[in-house]
Motif scaffolding. Structure first.
Motif, PDB file in Angstrom:
ATOM      1  N   ILE A 173       1.042  -0.695  -0.195  1.00  0.00           N
ATOM      2  CA  ILE A 173       0.150  -0.279  -0.088  1.00  0.00           C
ATOM      3  C   ILE A 173       1.067   1.155   0.013  1.00  0.00           C
ATOM      4  CG2 ILE A 173      -1.432   1.081   1.349  1.00  0.00           C
ATOM      5  CD1 ILE A 173      -2.911  -1.328   2.456  1.00  0.00           C
ATOM      6  N   THR A 174       2.458   0.437   1.198  1.00  0.00           N
ATOM      7  CA  THR A 174       2.705   2.500   1.078  1.00  0.00           C
ATOM      8  C   THR A 174       3.428   2.607  -0.482  1.00  0.00           C
ATOM      9  OG1 THR A 174       3.051   1.393   2.916  1.00  0.00           O
ATOM     10  CG2 THR A 174       4.833   3.443   2.308  1.00  0.00           C
ATOM     11  N   ASN A 175       3.863   1.910  -0.892  1.00  0.00           N
ATOM     12  CA  ASN A 175       4.604   1.672  -2.395  1.00  0.00           C
ATOM     13  C   ASN A 175       4.052   2.327  -2.918  1.00  0.00           C
ATOM     14  OD1 ASN A 175       7.342   1.040  -1.823  1.00  0.00           O
ATOM     15  ND2 ASN A 175       6.078  -1.206  -2.149  1.00  0.00           N
ATOM     16  N   ALA A 176       2.166   1.355  -3.454  1.00  0.00           N
ATOM     17  CA  ALA A 176       1.087   2.175  -4.224  1.00  0.00           C
ATOM     18  C   ALA A 176       0.817   3.302  -4.312  1.00  0.00           C
ATOM     19  CB  ALA A 176       0.045   1.748  -4.231  1.00  0.00           C
ATOM     20  N   TYR A 177       1.301   4.283  -3.041  1.00  0.00           N
ATOM     21  CA  TYR A 177       0.911   5.384  -2.430  1.00  0.00           C
ATOM     22  C   TYR A 177       2.085   6.324  -3.057  1.00  0.00           C
ATOM     23  CZ  TYR A 177      -0.665  10.031  -0.234  1.00  0.00           C
ATOM     24  OH  TYR A 177      -1.192  10.900   0.365  1.00  0.00           O
ATOM     25  N   GLU A 178       3.544   6.317  -2.453  1.00  0.00           N
ATOM     26  CA  GLU A 178       4.521   6.762  -3.369  1.00  0.00           C
ATOM     27  C   GLU A 178       4.403   6.933  -4.878  1.00  0.00           C
ATOM     28  OE1 GLU A 178       6.432   8.445  -1.281  1.00  0.00           O
ATOM     29  OE2 GLU A 178       5.541   7.683   0.683  1.00  0.00           O
ATOM     30  N   ASN A 179       4.230   6.224  -4.733  1.00  0.00           N
ATOM     31  CA  ASN A 179       4.174   6.020  -6.822  1.00  0.00           C
ATOM     32  C   ASN A 179       3.461   7.124  -7.327  1.00  0.00           C
ATOM     33  OD1 ASN A 179       6.164   4.055  -6.652  1.00  0.00           O
ATOM     34  ND2 ASN A 179       4.696   2.461  -7.500  1.00  0.00           N
ATOM     35  N   LEU A 180       1.747   6.531  -6.603  1.00  0.00           N
ATOM     36  CA  LEU A 180       0.682   8.092  -6.980  1.00  0.00           C
ATOM     37  C   LEU A 180       1.307   8.921  -6.648  1.00  0.00           C
ATOM     38  CD1 LEU A 180      -2.463   5.948  -6.028  1.00  0.00           C
ATOM     39  CD2 LEU A 180      -1.501   6.446  -8.212  1.00  0.00           C
ATOM     40  N   LYS A 181       2.129   9.092  -5.651  1.00  0.00           N
ATOM     41  CA  LYS A 181       1.926  10.625  -5.320  1.00  0.00           C
ATOM     42  C   LYS A 181       3.261  11.329  -5.937  1.00  0.00           C
ATOM     43  CE  LYS A 181       3.266  11.627  -0.982  1.00  0.00           C
ATOM     44  NZ  LYS A 181       3.744  11.991   0.034  1.00  0.00           N
ATOM     45  N   ASP A 182       4.131  10.834  -6.298  1.00  0.00           N
ATOM     46  CA  ASP A 182       5.201  10.881  -7.673  1.00  0.00           C
ATOM     47  C   ASP A 182       5.006  11.293  -9.306  1.00  0.00           C
ATOM     48  OD1 ASP A 182       8.236  10.661  -7.908  1.00  0.00           O
ATOM     49  OD2 ASP A 182       7.701   9.471  -8.901  1.00  0.00           O
ATOM     50  N   ARG A 183       3.883  10.121  -9.008  1.00  0.00           N
ATOM     51  CA  ARG A 183       3.321  10.879 -10.807  1.00  0.00           C
ATOM     52  C   ARG A 183       2.605  12.208 -10.253  1.00  0.00           C
ATOM     53  NH1 ARG A 183       4.951   6.915 -13.780  1.00  0.00           N
ATOM     54  NH2 ARG A 183       4.718   5.240 -13.208  1.00  0.00           N
ATOM     55  N   GLU A 209       1.399   7.741 -18.297  1.00  0.00           N
ATOM     56  CA  GLU A 209       0.912   8.839 -19.530  1.00  0.00           C
ATOM     57  C   GLU A 209      -0.515   9.560 -18.628  1.00  0.00           C
ATOM     58  OE1 GLU A 209       1.406   8.659 -22.002  1.00  0.00           O
ATOM     59  OE2 GLU A 209       3.082   7.748 -21.500  1.00  0.00           O
ATOM     60  N   SER A 210      -0.904   8.662 -17.000  1.00  0.00           N
ATOM     61  CA  SER A 210      -1.895   9.845 -16.383  1.00  0.00           C
ATOM     62  C   SER A 210      -1.723  11.145 -16.454  1.00  0.00           C
ATOM     63  CB  SER A 210      -2.050   8.953 -15.320  1.00  0.00           C
ATOM     64  OG  SER A 210      -2.203   7.981 -15.053  1.00  0.00           O
ATOM     65  N   SER A 211      -2.455  11.813 -15.818  1.00  0.00           N
ATOM     66  CA  SER A 211      -2.890  13.098 -15.225  1.00  0.00           C
ATOM     67  C   SER A 211      -2.186  13.327 -14.133  1.00  0.00           C
ATOM     68  CB  SER A 211      -4.047  13.835 -16.011  1.00  0.00           C
ATOM     69  OG  SER A 211      -5.205  13.260 -14.692  1.00  0.00           O
ATOM     70  N   LYS A 212      -1.548  14.221 -13.867  1.00  0.00           N
ATOM     71  CA  LYS A 212      -1.068  14.624 -12.239  1.00  0.00           C
ATOM     72  C   LYS A 212      -2.879  14.792 -11.598  1.00  0.00           C
ATOM     73  CE  LYS A 212       2.748  17.761 -13.242  1.00  0.00           C
ATOM     74  NZ  LYS A 212       3.191  19.078 -13.243  1.00  0.00           N
ATOM     75  N   GLU A 213      -3.345  14.984 -11.885  1.00  0.00           N
ATOM     76  CA  GLU A 213      -4.462  15.346 -11.803  1.00  0.00           C
ATOM     77  C   GLU A 213      -5.142  14.309 -10.881  1.00  0.00           C
ATOM     78  OE1 GLU A 213      -8.785  17.806 -11.759  1.00  0.00           O
ATOM     79  OE2 GLU A 213      -8.059  17.784 -13.624  1.00  0.00           O
ATOM     80  N   PHE A 214      -5.736  13.039 -11.750  1.00  0.00           N
ATOM     81  CA  PHE A 214      -5.936  12.553 -11.656  1.00  0.00           C
ATOM     82  C   PHE A 214      -5.053  11.313 -10.847  1.00  0.00           C
ATOM     83  CE2 PHE A 214      -6.904   7.163 -13.214  1.00  0.00           C
ATOM     84  CZ  PHE A 214      -7.990   7.426 -12.960  1.00  0.00           C
ATOM     85  N   ALA A 215      -4.105  11.051 -11.280  1.00  0.00           N
ATOM     86  CA  ALA A 215      -2.955  10.844 -10.407  1.00  0.00           C
ATOM     87  C   ALA A 215      -2.802  11.244  -8.462  1.00  0.00           C
ATOM     88  CB  ALA A 215      -1.547  10.425 -10.595  1.00  0.00           C
ATOM     89  N   GLY A 216      -3.581  12.561  -8.484  1.00  0.00           N
ATOM     90  CA  GLY A 216      -3.468  12.432  -7.297  1.00  0.00           C
ATOM     91  C   GLY A 216      -5.218  12.130  -6.713  1.00  0.00           C
ATOM     92  N   PHE A 217      -6.064  12.073  -7.281  1.00  0.00           N
ATOM     93  CA  PHE A 217      -7.143  11.895  -7.195  1.00  0.00           C
ATOM     94  C   PHE A 217      -7.429  10.513  -6.598  1.00  0.00           C
ATOM     95  CE2 PHE A 217     -11.096   9.440  -8.687  1.00  0.00           C
ATOM     96  CZ  PHE A 217     -11.894   9.965  -7.400  1.00  0.00           C
ATOM     97  N   VAL A 218      -6.606   9.172  -7.116  1.00  0.00           N
ATOM     98  CA  VAL A 218      -6.491   8.404  -6.512  1.00  0.00           C
ATOM     99  C   VAL A 218      -6.346   8.161  -5.220  1.00  0.00           C
ATOM    100  CG1 VAL A 218      -5.726   5.498  -7.346  1.00  0.00           C
ATOM    101  CG2 VAL A 218      -6.566   7.031  -8.739  1.00  0.00           C
TER     102      VAL A 218
END
Ligand code: AMP
Ligand code: ZN
Length: 469
Positions: free
Chosen positions: A321-331, A389-398
């Motif tokens: 979970i922590t990794n997925a979150y770090e990756n999402l924030k990075d994106r 390829e995802s937008s910053k906004e979508f990555a941030g939302f997830v």
């Protein structure tokens, strides 16, 4: 709609608060004569999560949890160490609070201490005597269980069997009781024990009366939820009901919640059996965030077996979970495209479906096991659907959705960046050492673990460099 399994009715019932939008909740706390063990940590984590879910749902929660700071075991410890009972209690309250913070258990709205509420106890006992619900014998005050017609309603026990069983168990000095089920409200001191003045003797309160008084003082005569481990159903909670309802004539608590035991080899973990680990011991091996994740991986009414494998699984799970979150924030910080595309907007309901799944689980008597599963589903979705390829906004939302759900369970998924970096560097150093020792299997294992976390290694003339994928 939140449904709660109520020990009183043995049914799952819809939660209806006494006062709209508010929850009054009392959780029996530890007796502070030593470090708490991880069995004691189970109710702390479970009911803290219940509280967080109510708050997430918009309730204002008044959460009260006591410290029992006068008791035979505390006095015994004080004598052993040649210090006062107060000093023992003070020390272990402080240690307990440290453990709670490390398990991300929020401080209660109020943490009352029994020794600071003696006046209220004397008042309640006096009224119980006046109304015929209690009697004094040689300085001891007993509750007259026969007079309270509903005695036994929480534990659903056969009282006649209990009476005859208990008769043979009476200890010396207790033959002055009118009924074997009568219990102590006040007892005279023995030589060297801490004591308070009262109309009956210099002495101290019984354990049960403490909770009745503290609950009433900080939450009012009737409360929504009273909780604790299932060993408290009888006699502790049964006795609390008898005292409080005899005193006020009003219902004491509408919902009674009890967590099952944390076991080792299918035996309840307890100080007396000696089969325990303190929270502090566990913290030397594992981050206590992992202990929390482990505790919530099963439903609070199911027995939970503590073992190393389960803890390793919890460590890996929380890591994912922590990794997925770090990756999402990075994106969300570094991807090229800014706002959501039309296609991404259409994906919003898919993300929200994980939130619904989470809420459905929690609404059903706080099924944290299924709630954790919903979080994993979201992680799997994020790993698949959010990329460069995802937008910053979508990555941030997830990312925000993942964070929101994890917060409800009190799971800390935001790790200090320096902590991650130093963890990665430690792994790289371990890999170098493994290579030096020709332990290539271990070296590959570490490379693969780093790869799975999105870390790429590069051998350079200055040593190993790493970067995020
Ligand atoms: P105590 O200090 O023994 O009064 O316990 C404090 C709280 O921890 C109570 O709610 C107990 O029911 C609970 N508790 C004690 N041992 C366990 C265990 N092995 N598993 C779950 N809860 C426990
Ligand atoms: Zn209690």
């Amino acid at each position: 709609m939140i449904r709660i399994y109520n020990t009183l009715t043995k049914k799952k019932e819809e939660f209806k608060p006494i006062e709209d939008g508010k929850v009054r909740m009392y959780v029996c706390g530890p007796t502070v004569y030593n470090f708490i063990h991880i069995g004691n940590a189970r109710p702390m984590i479970v009911f803290d999560t219940v509280r967080r879910y109510f708050e997430y749902k918009g309730y204002e929660v008044n959460y009260v949890s006591n410290f029992t700071d006068v008791d035979d075991k505390i006095i015994k410890k004080a004598i052993e160490e040649g210090i006062s009972a107060d000093e023992v209690a003070e020390r272990y309250i402080a240690e307990c609070q440290k453990d709670m913070a490390a398990m991300n258990v929020m401080p209660a709205t109020t943490h009352p201490r029994a020794t600071q509420e003696i006046g209220g106890m004397i008042e309640m006992i006096s009224k119980l005597i006046e109304d015929g619900y209690a009697y004094e014998k040689n300085g001891t005050v007993y509750f007259r269980t026969r007079k309270f017609k509903e005695y036994g309603k929480l534990s659903h026990k056969n009282l006649d069997d209990l009476r005859s069983g208990n008769r043979s168990l009476l200890v010396t000095g207790e033959d002055e009781k009118e009924d074997p089920l009568d219990f102590v409200l006040w007892k005279p001191k023995k030589e060297g024990e801490p004591a308070w003045e009262s109309p009956w003797s210099d002495g101290r309160p019984g354990w049960h009366i403490e909770c009745s008084v503290m609950s009433k003082k900080y939450l009012g005569t009737s409360i929504d939820i009273h909780a604790g481990g299932e060993d408290l159903v009888f006699p502790h909670h049964e006795n609390e009901i008898a005292q409080s309802e005899a005193y006020s004539g009003e219902p004491f608590s509408n919902y009674w919640m009890h967590n099952a035991f944390l076991n080792i080899d299918r035996v309840k973990m307890s100080k007396s059996a000696g089969n325990f680990f303190t929270v502090r011991e566990i913290s030397e091996k594992y981050d206590l965030r992992i202990l929390r994740f482990f505790m919530l991986s099963s439903h609070y009414r199911s027995p939970l077996e503590f073992d190393r494998e389960q803890m390793e699984a919890a460590e890996a799970g929380l890591g994912r979970i922590t990794n997925a979150y770090e990756n999402l924030k990075d994106r969300a910080a570094n991807n090229k495209s800014e706002s959501m595309s039309e296609a991404e907007k259409e994906q919003i309901p898919e993300v929200e479906a994980f939130v619904s799944k989470f809420e459905t689980a929690m609404d059903d008597d706080f099924n944290t096991a299924d709630a954790e599963a919903a979080i994993f589903d979201l992680v799997r979705y994020a790993n698949k659907e959010v990329d460069a390829e995802s937008s910053k906004e979508f990555a941030g939302f997830v990312a925000d959705t993942l964070k929101k759900l994890s917060d409800v369970l009190g799971l800390v998924i935001e790790v200090e960046k320096e902590d991650i970096d130093s963890e990665i560097e430690a792994l790289i150093a371990e890999r170098q050492a493994a290579r030096k020792n020709k332990d290539f299997a271990r070296a590959d294992e570490i490379r693969n673990e780093l790869l799975s976390r999105g870390i790429i290694l590069k051998d350079t003339r200055e040593g190993v460099k790493w970067s995020r994928a």
